[in-house]
Design an enzyme around this catalytic site. Structure first.
Site, short mmCIF file in Angstrom:
data_model
loop_
_atom_site.label_atom_id
_atom_site.label_comp_id
_atom_site.label_asym_id
_atom_site.label_seq_id
_atom_site.Cartn_x
_atom_site.Cartn_y
_atom_site.Cartn_z
N ASP A 1 10.79 8.36 0.62
CA ASP A 1 10.06 7.32 1.71
C ASP A 1 10.06 5.85 1.05
O ASP A 1 9.10 5.69 0.16
CB ASP A 1 8.77 7.90 2.00
CG ASP A 1 7.96 7.10 3.35
OD1 ASP A 1 8.50 5.94 3.29
OD2 ASP A 1 7.29 7.85 3.86
N GLU B 1 8.89 9.40 12.76
CA GLU B 1 8.90 9.79 11.63
C GLU B 1 8.26 11.20 11.50
O GLU B 1 7.44 11.53 10.90
CB GLU B 1 8.16 8.83 10.60
CG GLU B 1 6.62 8.46 10.87
CD GLU B 1 5.99 7.77 9.61
OE1 GLU B 1 5.99 8.51 8.22
OE2 GLU B 1 5.47 6.74 9.48
N ASP C 1 -6.89 -9.25 -18.78
CA ASP C 1 -6.60 -10.28 -18.16
C ASP C 1 -5.25 -10.52 -17.27
O ASP C 1 -5.01 -11.92 -17.05
CB ASP C 1 -6.84 -11.61 -19.26
CG ASP C 1 -5.41 -11.48 -20.34
OD1 ASP C 1 -4.96 -10.26 -20.19
OD2 ASP C 1 -5.28 -12.18 -21.28
N TYR D 1 7.30 20.65 6.53
CA TYR D 1 6.94 20.74 5.41
C TYR D 1 6.42 22.17 5.18
O TYR D 1 5.32 22.48 5.66
CB TYR D 1 5.87 19.68 5.00
CG TYR D 1 5.93 18.43 5.32
CD1 TYR D 1 6.98 17.46 4.58
CD2 TYR D 1 5.63 17.76 6.59
CE1 TYR D 1 7.10 16.19 5.19
CE2 TYR D 1 5.53 16.78 7.10
CZ TYR D 1 6.61 15.74 6.47
OH TYR D 1 6.87 14.58 6.86
N HIS E 1 1.29 -0.01 7.84
CA HIS E 1 0.34 0.65 8.86
C HIS E 1 -0.20 -0.77 9.62
O HIS E 1 -1.19 -0.99 9.37
CB HIS E 1 -0.61 1.59 8.51
CG HIS E 1 0.18 2.77 7.78
ND1 HIS E 1 -0.65 3.63 6.86
CD2 HIS E 1 1.24 3.27 7.70
CE1 HIS E 1 0.22 4.43 6.29
NE2 HIS E 1 1.28 4.12 6.83
N HIS F 1 1.91 12.22 0.21
CA HIS F 1 1.96 11.03 -0.45
C HIS F 1 2.36 11.10 -1.97
O HIS F 1 1.50 10.66 -2.85
CB HIS F 1 0.79 10.13 -0.15
CG HIS F 1 0.29 9.63 1.24
ND1 HIS F 1 -0.79 9.70 1.79
CD2 HIS F 1 1.40 9.22 2.15
CE1 HIS F 1 -0.81 9.22 3.24
NE2 HIS F 1 0.53 9.22 3.09
N ASP G 1 10.11 0.37 6.78
CA ASP G 1 9.76 1.89 6.35
C ASP G 1 10.47 3.11 6.71
O ASP G 1 10.62 3.28 7.97
CB ASP G 1 8.03 2.07 6.92
CG ASP G 1 7.47 3.23 6.55
OD1 ASP G 1 8.07 4.16 5.85
OD2 ASP G 1 6.35 3.48 7.13
N HIS H 1 3.48 4.85 13.58
CA HIS H 1 2.48 3.78 13.46
C HIS H 1 3.08 2.53 13.79
O HIS H 1 4.17 2.29 13.72
CB HIS H 1 1.93 4.00 12.05
CG HIS H 1 2.81 3.88 10.79
ND1 HIS H 1 3.51 2.60 10.46
CD2 HIS H 1 3.46 4.73 10.16
CE1 HIS H 1 4.30 3.05 9.50
NE2 HIS H 1 4.18 4.24 9.30
N GLU I 1 12.70 9.10 8.98
CA GLU I 1 12.05 7.95 9.56
C GLU I 1 12.68 6.83 9.84
O GLU I 1 13.27 6.42 9.05
CB GLU I 1 10.81 7.49 8.73
CG GLU I 1 9.85 6.53 8.90
CD GLU I 1 8.63 6.27 8.17
OE1 GLU I 1 8.60 6.76 6.78
OE2 GLU I 1 7.63 5.74 8.42
N ARG J 1 11.48 15.07 6.10
CA ARG J 1 11.17 13.88 6.95
C ARG J 1 12.28 12.87 7.29
O ARG J 1 12.93 12.60 6.25
CB ARG J 1 9.59 13.20 6.42
CG ARG J 1 9.37 11.95 7.40
CD ARG J 1 7.88 11.31 6.97
NE ARG J 1 7.98 10.85 5.86
CZ ARG J 1 7.13 11.28 4.84
NH1 ARG J 1 6.77 12.29 4.83
NH2 ARG J 1 7.11 10.70 3.51
N HIS K 1 1.13 15.49 10.21
CA HIS K 1 0.78 14.02 10.53
C HIS K 1 1.38 13.52 11.99
O HIS K 1 1.91 14.21 12.66
CB HIS K 1 1.27 13.14 9.32
CG HIS K 1 2.82 13.33 9.25
ND1 HIS K 1 3.88 12.55 10.10
CD2 HIS K 1 3.61 13.78 8.20
CE1 HIS K 1 5.06 12.98 9.57
NE2 HIS K 1 4.94 13.70 8.69
N1 GLY Z 1 5.45 5.08 3.58
C1 GLY Z 1 4.23 5.38 4.72
C2 GLY Z 1 4.48 5.82 5.93
O1 GLY Z 1 5.58 6.33 6.25
O2 GLY Z 1 3.50 5.60 6.93
MN MN Z 2 7.46 6.09 5.43
MN MN Z 3 5.72 5.20 7.91
#
Ligand code: GLY
Ligand code: MN
Ligand code: MN
Length: 441
Positions: free
Chosen positions: A258, A382, A37, A386, A359, A241, A269, A352, A406, A404, A348
């Site tokens: 991240d 970003e 609940d 890897y 996103h 992820h 982000d 974005h 970003e 990475r 990747h």
């Molecule tokens: N943290 C999600 C991205 O970097 O797109």
């Molecule tokens: Mn990110």
């Molecule tokens: Mn991002």
């Protein structure tokens, strides 16, 4: 904070762009069950919030340009002393009018009686079909109740139009107030990364480092992260992820974090990658420098007149050249790019749109061409490298390194503004900051 006037401006702009004689119907986000609940923390639907700032579930807004008795109609929960004692404050229809600028507001329990009357006589309904099957059925039942009365002269709508196309193009361009809020979201997330760099040490669990971020976000009024925080020590940094965050951080490893804050519903982000013990190894630094150079080259491309893909192309160029120089890739750079061989280590995209959604909405292509960048657009930059821990195509010294970097970048009239430069990213600056341990709070 986004002002009432700004919410009103947004509704006006949307209504001015709508076809003649139409209506927008937009439901609030439903509450979602977490277990038994208990619900997940409530987060308003981004479109609904963008147009109203109204924070409650069980609400529906209608925008009816030209309606004599008011263009902005809200349906929401009524005030209820007992429910409010148990579950918290409700604004009620009177609050929707007084504090949120609705021209007219009704209890949500009366929607079946009232909304068909508002739809009746309108030629077109702007509504995003397919997002919520239950609400789709409700909308159809309202329309069908009008269709059932055509012999008595009722005029049902003849057309359904996607709302998201217009609205999302509008959301892509941030106002100066939105930029202010997003700048603050970026500052808060940057402060959290600074804090993390100052407290991390070997032996800590990834979730303990995550806790430092959450503490710093909350402390500054960002009540939630904008997405699940990624804290990947060593090889976990190669899992894009990774959210388990349950391993020990090891001496000699990097940690990739991240983490972004949500502030007044706007996302930041940021990713930073830093050494758990405060000092990069030679290999870690070599990979890091390539990623950093690629990120700076990509940010350089964020300015009016460049297109959406320019930062990505710049990043890929620098990454591929750098990986060739390190011996990770072999062959001609142009061919490695052409055949996408770089994707073995960089799989990747370089960014974005960023806004109410991490996103964020907005088209990346217009008429099949990459979108040209314009002031007010906000994006992430970003790039990363890897190197899988079991990649036998490279010397073992490189394996398991994941990096990475970003940042959040707004296109301005003259170029760009980086919202997230409150946290350093050069090797020298990071190592210097990490030496200055935060004094125990
Ligand atoms: N943290 C999600 C991205 O970097 O797109
Ligand atoms: Mn990110
Ligand atoms: Mn991002």
């Amino acid at each position: 904070m986004i002002s009432r006037q700004e919410f009103a401006r947004r509704r006006r702009e949307l209504m001015d762009n709508m076809e003649e004689n139409s209506i927008v119907i937009l439901p609030a986000a439903p509450e979602r069950r977490r277990n038994r609940d208990i619900d997940h923390a409530y987060r308003q639907d981004s479109d609904f919030w963008y147009l109203s700032g109204f924070p409650e579930p069980e609400a529906v807004m209608a925008l009816i340009p030209g309606r004599e008795h008011g263009e902005f109609v809200m349906f929401c929960r009524e005030r209820d002393r007992e429910m409010e004692t148990w579950h918290g404050y409700r604004r009620g229809p009177e609050g929707a009018v007084k504090d949120f600028g609705a021209d007219d507001a009704f209890p949500i329990s009366d929607i079946d009686e009232i909304l068909p009357g508002l739809i009746e006589g309108r030629d077109r309904v702007y509504y995003d079909m397919g997002r919520d099957p239950e609400f789709d059925r409700q909308v159809m039942s309202w329309v069908n109740s009008i269709r059932a009365k055509v012999r008595s002269g009722a005029h049902p709508p003849g057309e359904f139009l996607a709302l998201n196309h217009f609205l999302h193009d509008q959301r892509l361009f941030k106002s100066s107030l939105e930029i202010k809020v997003m700048r603050r979201a970026g500052e808060i997330a940057a402060a959290a990364h600074v804090r993390a760099m100052q407290v991390v040490e070997p032996g800590m669990y990834e979730y303990q480092l995550e806790a430092e971020y959450l503490h710093e976000f909350m402390r500054h009024g960002a009540r939630a992260p904008a997405y699940p925080t990624i804290v990947g020590g060593g090889r976990n940094g190669c899992i894009l992820h990774y959210v388990d965050n349950n391993q020990k951080l090891k001496d000699g490893d990097l940690v990739l974090v991240d983490a972004g804050a949500e502030f007044h519903c706007y996302a930041s982000d940021i990713t930073r990658t830093f050494p758990v013990n405060g000092k990069f190894s030679a290999e870690q630094q070599a990979v890091y420098e390539v990623v950093l150079a690629s990120q700076l080259a990509a940010i350089e491309q964020v300015k009016p007149g460049k297109h959406w893909n320019s930062p990505h192309e710049a990043a890929v160029q620098v990454l591929t050249q750098g990986m060739k120089d390190l011996g990770l890739l072999k062959g001609e750079v142009s061919e490695l790019i052409e055949t996408e061989a770089y994707r073995r280590f960089y799989m990747h995209r370089t960014g974005h749109w960023l806004g109410l959604d991490v996103h964020d909405v907005g088209d990346y292509k217009v008429h099949d061409e990459w979108r040209v960048l314009e002031p007010g657009m906000v994006m992430t930059v970003e790039p990363g490298i890897y190197i899988a821990p079991d990649d036998s195509s490279v010397a073992s010294k490189w394996r398991g390194i994941g990096v990475r970097i970003e940042d959040d970048v707004a296109v301005t009239r003259k170029g760009c503004e980086v919202f997230t430069d409150g946290v350093p990213k050069s090797v020298a600056e990071i190592e210097k900051l990490m030496k200055k341990k935060r004094r125990a709070a």
